[in-house]
Design an enzyme around this catalytic site. Structure first.
Site, PDB file in Angstrom:
ATOM      1  N   GLN A 283       2.519  29.643 -68.446  1.00  0.00           N
ATOM      2  CA  GLN A 283       2.971  29.366 -67.073  1.00  0.00           C
ATOM      3  C   GLN A 283       4.056  30.363 -67.275  1.00  0.00           C
ATOM      4  O   GLN A 283       4.607  30.781 -65.790  1.00  0.00           O
ATOM      5  CB  GLN A 283       3.435  27.821 -66.685  1.00  0.00           C
ATOM      6  CG  GLN A 283       1.777  27.173 -66.276  1.00  0.00           C
ATOM      7  CD  GLN A 283       1.807  25.579 -66.090  1.00  0.00           C
ATOM      8  OE1 GLN A 283       2.499  24.520 -66.305  1.00  0.00           O
ATOM      9  NE2 GLN A 283       1.649  25.427 -64.550  1.00  0.00           N
TER      10      GLN A 283
ATOM     11  N   HIS B  35      -0.692  22.935 -74.794  1.00  0.00           N
ATOM     12  CA  HIS B  35      -1.191  22.922 -73.022  1.00  0.00           C
ATOM     13  C   HIS B  35      -1.809  24.088 -72.153  1.00  0.00           C
ATOM     14  O   HIS B  35      -1.540  25.305 -71.781  1.00  0.00           O
ATOM     15  CB  HIS B  35       0.509  23.438 -72.455  1.00  0.00           C
ATOM     16  CG  HIS B  35       0.874  22.837 -71.069  1.00  0.00           C
ATOM     17  ND1 HIS B  35       1.944  21.691 -70.508  1.00  0.00           N
ATOM     18  CD2 HIS B  35       0.241  22.917 -69.811  1.00  0.00           C
ATOM     19  CE1 HIS B  35       1.561  21.478 -69.680  1.00  0.00           C
ATOM     20  NE2 HIS B  35       0.808  22.683 -69.420  1.00  0.00           N
TER      21      HIS B  35
ATOM     22  N   ASN C 100      -1.573  18.362 -74.702  1.00  0.00           N
ATOM     23  CA  ASN C 100      -1.209  17.902 -73.279  1.00  0.00           C
ATOM     24  C   ASN C 100      -2.761  17.717 -71.430  1.00  0.00           C
ATOM     25  O   ASN C 100      -3.315  18.438 -71.149  1.00  0.00           O
ATOM     26  CB  ASN C 100      -0.487  18.886 -72.410  1.00  0.00           C
ATOM     27  CG  ASN C 100      -0.134  19.688 -71.164  1.00  0.00           C
ATOM     28  OD1 ASN C 100       0.552  17.800 -70.583  1.00  0.00           O
ATOM     29  ND2 ASN C 100      -0.457  19.590 -70.011  1.00  0.00           N
ATOM     30  N   GLU C 101      -2.290  16.932 -71.167  1.00  0.00           N
ATOM     31  CA  GLU C 101      -3.146  16.306 -70.829  1.00  0.00           C
ATOM     32  C   GLU C 101      -4.870  16.849 -70.948  1.00  0.00           C
ATOM     33  O   GLU C 101      -5.576  17.494 -69.903  1.00  0.00           O
ATOM     34  CB  GLU C 101      -2.977  16.644 -68.932  1.00  0.00           C
ATOM     35  CG  GLU C 101      -1.823  16.730 -68.300  1.00  0.00           C
ATOM     36  CD  GLU C 101      -1.778  16.898 -66.572  1.00  0.00           C
ATOM     37  OE1 GLU C 101      -2.881  17.824 -66.694  1.00  0.00           O
ATOM     38  OE2 GLU C 101      -0.804  16.493 -66.317  1.00  0.00           O
TER      39      GLU C 101
ATOM     40  N   ASN D 182       1.791  11.768 -67.130  1.00  0.00           N
ATOM     41  CA  ASN D 182       2.103  12.833 -66.303  1.00  0.00           C
ATOM     42  C   ASN D 182       1.213  12.007 -65.291  1.00  0.00           C
ATOM     43  O   ASN D 182       1.061  11.510 -65.001  1.00  0.00           O
ATOM     44  CB  ASN D 182       1.332  13.983 -66.611  1.00  0.00           C
ATOM     45  CG  ASN D 182       1.911  14.550 -67.941  1.00  0.00           C
ATOM     46  OD1 ASN D 182       3.077  14.506 -68.339  1.00  0.00           O
ATOM     47  ND2 ASN D 182       1.352  15.925 -68.420  1.00  0.00           N
TER      48      ASN D 182
ATOM     49  N   GLU E 290       6.302  14.177 -66.776  1.00  0.00           N
ATOM     50  CA  GLU E 290       5.855  15.133 -65.712  1.00  0.00           C
ATOM     51  C   GLU E 290       6.025  14.313 -64.524  1.00  0.00           C
ATOM     52  O   GLU E 290       5.303  13.323 -64.489  1.00  0.00           O
ATOM     53  CB  GLU E 290       4.517  15.930 -66.480  1.00  0.00           C
ATOM     54  CG  GLU E 290       5.137  17.129 -66.817  1.00  0.00           C
ATOM     55  CD  GLU E 290       3.266  18.513 -67.283  1.00  0.00           C
ATOM     56  OE1 GLU E 290       2.365  18.591 -65.612  1.00  0.00           O
ATOM     57  OE2 GLU E 290       2.796  18.477 -67.689  1.00  0.00           O
TER      58      GLU E 290
ATOM     59  N   TRP F 166       9.032  18.338 -63.284  1.00  0.00           N
ATOM     60  CA  TRP F 166       8.241  19.562 -63.321  1.00  0.00           C
ATOM     61  C   TRP F 166       8.230  20.235 -61.967  1.00  0.00           C
ATOM     62  O   TRP F 166       7.726  19.726 -60.834  1.00  0.00           O
ATOM     63  CB  TRP F 166       6.582  18.877 -63.819  1.00  0.00           C
ATOM     64  CG  TRP F 166       5.867  20.074 -63.481  1.00  0.00           C
ATOM     65  CD1 TRP F 166       5.054  21.051 -62.847  1.00  0.00           C
ATOM     66  CD2 TRP F 166       5.218  20.804 -65.559  1.00  0.00           C
ATOM     67  NE1 TRP F 166       4.534  22.931 -63.288  1.00  0.00           N
ATOM     68  CE2 TRP F 166       4.470  22.175 -64.490  1.00  0.00           C
ATOM     69  CE3 TRP F 166       6.075  20.613 -66.792  1.00  0.00           C
ATOM     70  CZ2 TRP F 166       4.207  23.125 -65.934  1.00  0.00           C
ATOM     71  CZ3 TRP F 166       5.350  21.571 -66.958  1.00  0.00           C
ATOM     72  CH2 TRP F 166       4.711  22.812 -66.593  1.00  0.00           C
TER      73      TRP F 166
ATOM     74  N   GLU G 282       0.912  28.624 -61.794  1.00  0.00           N
ATOM     75  CA  GLU G 282       0.433  27.467 -61.654  1.00  0.00           C
ATOM     76  C   GLU G 282      -0.966  27.887 -61.925  1.00  0.00           C
ATOM     77  O   GLU G 282      -2.072  26.967 -61.107  1.00  0.00           O
ATOM     78  CB  GLU G 282       0.688  26.652 -59.887  1.00  0.00           C
ATOM     79  CG  GLU G 282       0.032  25.494 -59.396  1.00  0.00           C
ATOM     80  CD  GLU G 282       0.535  24.450 -60.767  1.00  0.00           C
ATOM     81  OE1 GLU G 282       1.381  24.342 -61.375  1.00  0.00           O
ATOM     82  OE2 GLU G 282       0.228  23.381 -60.598  1.00  0.00           O
ATOM     83  N   TRP G 283      -1.405  27.773 -62.836  1.00  0.00           N
ATOM     84  CA  TRP G 283      -3.208  27.711 -62.949  1.00  0.00           C
ATOM     85  C   TRP G 283      -4.369  28.731 -62.266  1.00  0.00           C
ATOM     86  O   TRP G 283      -3.547  29.601 -61.594  1.00  0.00           O
ATOM     87  CB  TRP G 283      -3.751  26.619 -63.813  1.00  0.00           C
ATOM     88  CG  TRP G 283      -2.810  26.015 -64.871  1.00  0.00           C
ATOM     89  CD1 TRP G 283      -1.758  24.315 -64.236  1.00  0.00           C
ATOM     90  CD2 TRP G 283      -2.001  26.337 -66.101  1.00  0.00           C
ATOM     91  NE1 TRP G 283      -1.179  24.656 -65.046  1.00  0.00           N
ATOM     92  CE2 TRP G 283      -1.304  25.522 -66.882  1.00  0.00           C
ATOM     93  CE3 TRP G 283      -3.044  27.043 -66.816  1.00  0.00           C
ATOM     94  CZ2 TRP G 283      -1.066  25.997 -67.803  1.00  0.00           C
ATOM     95  CZ3 TRP G 283      -2.121  27.486 -68.046  1.00  0.00           C
ATOM     96  CH2 TRP G 283      -1.183  26.606 -68.706  1.00  0.00           C
TER      97      TRP G 283
HETATM   98  C1  BGC Z   1      -0.471  19.989 -66.081  1.00  0.00           C
HETATM   99  C2  BGC Z   1       1.283  21.659 -65.270  1.00  0.00           C
HETATM  100  C3  BGC Z   1       0.989  22.182 -63.992  1.00  0.00           C
HETATM  101  C4  BGC Z   1       1.542  20.101 -63.323  1.00  0.00           C
HETATM  102  C5  BGC Z   1       0.801  21.052 -61.510  1.00  0.00           C
HETATM  103  C6  BGC Z   1      -0.403  19.133 -64.804  1.00  0.00           C
HETATM  104  O1  BGC Z   1      -1.593  19.304 -64.538  1.00  0.00           O
HETATM  105  O2  BGC Z   1      -0.174  19.500 -66.965  1.00  0.00           O
HETATM  106  O3  BGC Z   1       1.132  22.553 -66.166  1.00  0.00           O
HETATM  107  O4  BGC Z   1       1.864  23.240 -63.691  1.00  0.00           O
HETATM  108  O5  BGC Z   1       0.208  19.364 -63.827  1.00  0.00           O
HETATM  109  O6  BGC Z   1      -0.314  20.964 -61.541  1.00  0.00           O
END
Ligand code: BGC
Length: 475
Positions: free
Chosen positions: A16, A118, A162-163, A305, A373, A415, A422-423
């Site tokens: 990111q 991640h 992560n997640e 998170n 997060e 976060w 943002e993906w």
């Molecule tokens: C992720 C982050 C993302 C954030 C906001 C989380 O799911 O770990 O990479 O930017 O949410 O969408």
């Protein structure tokens, strides 16, 4: 209120922010491939340059210092360290980059929390089947050992993955994250299973080989919304909310903290759907082998998170065939009183965090918790005076500060440190405490009002952090 050694942090992730996607021998990751395909990301944007933290790390460090953070959560890029995902070839330039980041943080009295994975699998490993291939767990273990060896003398807080829920579902069921698979009802469970195996192997390696010397702690970051019944009097809705919690948090937390296996609610829901839809392939929700490191007990703390909450009603995904949605059989809605800010999925519900923390305490035997997060997004023209985000942070941190539930919260990571890629939403959604001007080659970082507010909160708590003392977050 907050203990003296409470971790005040902010987070980022390699893909990111770093850019430098081909710099100095880095190998391609699945996000490089995915974002270079047309139609995958908003405006066909990609992370080739992003915040260019690969070259501008010192600028990030200035931001970290300006906030007065005690901790910084970053992720390391597997393909920057090991371009083809294996230790056959090590990219020394990548090792030097992260070594410098870690050294610089420590020189400024900031403790790193390092995430190994991640969302950015080396493409070479995706070509072998990625997370749906059982062999991935051993590759991850080797990579983790490599990182513990290279950085573990200085890094004391590790997150393996992560997640995993987001990674498995969005990447393998919904196809909106890399690698973009839409194998409904099967691949996400398999990917999640291999993530748990990979995590457990890495934790076990740390525990037996590195922990005696390095004395750190390792966990995995589990995301979850808070789910509550839409109609509190309805037994069906209550069960649906429980199912949602089981399919989100429980999927990964139950095996690690409670039984070494998936929540019974989840397994029976998947099995019942398989039977109903006359599915005859291998069990969709796999079982763990006794020949491998046990999953139970492989987390030294709970990393959560949390972003939002949902009201839940029974019945969802009916008639959609084999898919996770029909397995969950729950429909999520927003309460009209919850403001939605920025992206459509993010309803602002600070009290959901308190409820989730209490749930974690009660369900998972009162673990130490880090909120790894939590944040608030902005869309449309940038607003440096982001008053709503200031309110969001104040309200949410007050929920964490509540002592009467007796939750052992050790840290809070906002976060994100700065606006970033943002993906699937590209640069259209901004989570930063610092604004990044992506239209300017210098990628100038400018603090938002919420960044200044967070810095104020941190400095107040750091200077008067006595338990039990009432501290005004609000002026
Ligand atoms: C992720 C982050 C993302 C954030 C906001 C989380 O799911 O770990 O990479 O930017 O949410 O969408």
């Amino acid at each position: 209120m907050f203990p003296r050694d409470f971790a005040w942090g902010a987070g980022t992730a390699a893909y990111q922010i770093e850019g430098g996607w081909q710099a100095d021998g880095k190998g391609p990751s699945i996000w490089d491939t995915f974002s270079h395909e047309k139609g995958r990301v908003f405006g066909d944007q990609n992370g080739d340059v992003a915040c260019n933290s690969y070259e501008l790390w010192e600028k990030d460090l200035e931001c970290i210092q300006q906030l007065g953070l005690t901790h910084y959560r970053l992720s390391v890029s597997w393909a920057r360290l090991l371009p083809d995902g294996t230790t056959r070839h090590v990219n020394q330039k990548g090792v030097q980059y992260y070594s410098k980041v870690i050294d610089d943080l420590l020189a400024c009295n900031v403790s790193p929390m390092v995430t190994l994975y991640h969302f950015d699998l080396p493409q070479a490993l995706q070509n072998e089947g990625g997370w749906t291939s059982p062999g991935i767990a051993a590759h991850f273990d080797n990579y983790a050992k490599f990182c513990f060896q290279a950085f573990g003398d200085r890094v004391k807080l590790w997150i393996t993955i992560n997640e995993p829920q987001v990674c498995a579902k969005l990447g393998h069921e919904d196809g909106i994250h890399a690698p973009g698979l839409k194998e409904k009802g099967t691949a996400a469970y398999l990917a999640g299973h291999n993530m748990l195996r990979a995590h457990a192997m890495a934790w076990s390696s740390y525990d037996s080989v590195y922990r005696p010397k390095q004395k750190g702690a390792v966990s995995l970051a589990i995301n979850s919304d808070w789910f509550e019944p839409l109609h509190p009097g309805s037994g069906e809705d209550m069960k649906a909310a429980e199912r949602d919690l089981a399919f989100t948090m429980g999927w990964f937390a139950w095996p690690v903290f409670v039984t070494g296996d998936y929540p019974e609610i989840m397994r029976s829901a998947v099995d019942a759907q398989s039977e109903k839809l006359k599915y005859s392939g291998p069990p969709r929700l796999p079982t763990f082998s006794e020949d491998e490191p046990a999953i139970l007990g492989t987390a030294d703390f709970f990393a959560l998170n949390y972003y939002t909450s949902r009201k839940v009603e029974s019945g969802g995904g009916r008639g959609e065939g084999l898919c996770m949605k029909s397995d969950r059989d729950a429909e999520e809605v927003l309460d009209p009183s919850w403001p939605v800010c920025g992206v459509s999925w993010l309803a602002v519900v600070p009290h959901g965090l308190r409820k989730l923390l209490k749930y974690i305490k009660d369900t998972f035997n009162n673990p130490a918790v880090y909120v790894t997060e939590n944040g608030f997004s902005q869309v449309g023209p940038p607003q440096i005076e982001d008053v709503q985000r200031c309110e969001f942070y104040k309200d949410t941190i007050l929920e964490v500060a509540i002592e009467e539930d007796g939750v052992d919260v050790r840290g809070y990571f906002a976060w994100s440190l700065m606006d970033n890629f943002e993906w699937a939403d590209g640069f259209s959604v901004r989570f930063g405490l610092f604004h990044v001007d992506f239209s300017d080659a210098k990628l100038t970082r400018t603090v938002y009002r919420s960044g200044r507010e967070y810095a104020k909160i941190i400095s107040r708590y750091k200077s008067a952090p006595c338990k039990g003392e009432q501290l005004a977050i609000r002026d």
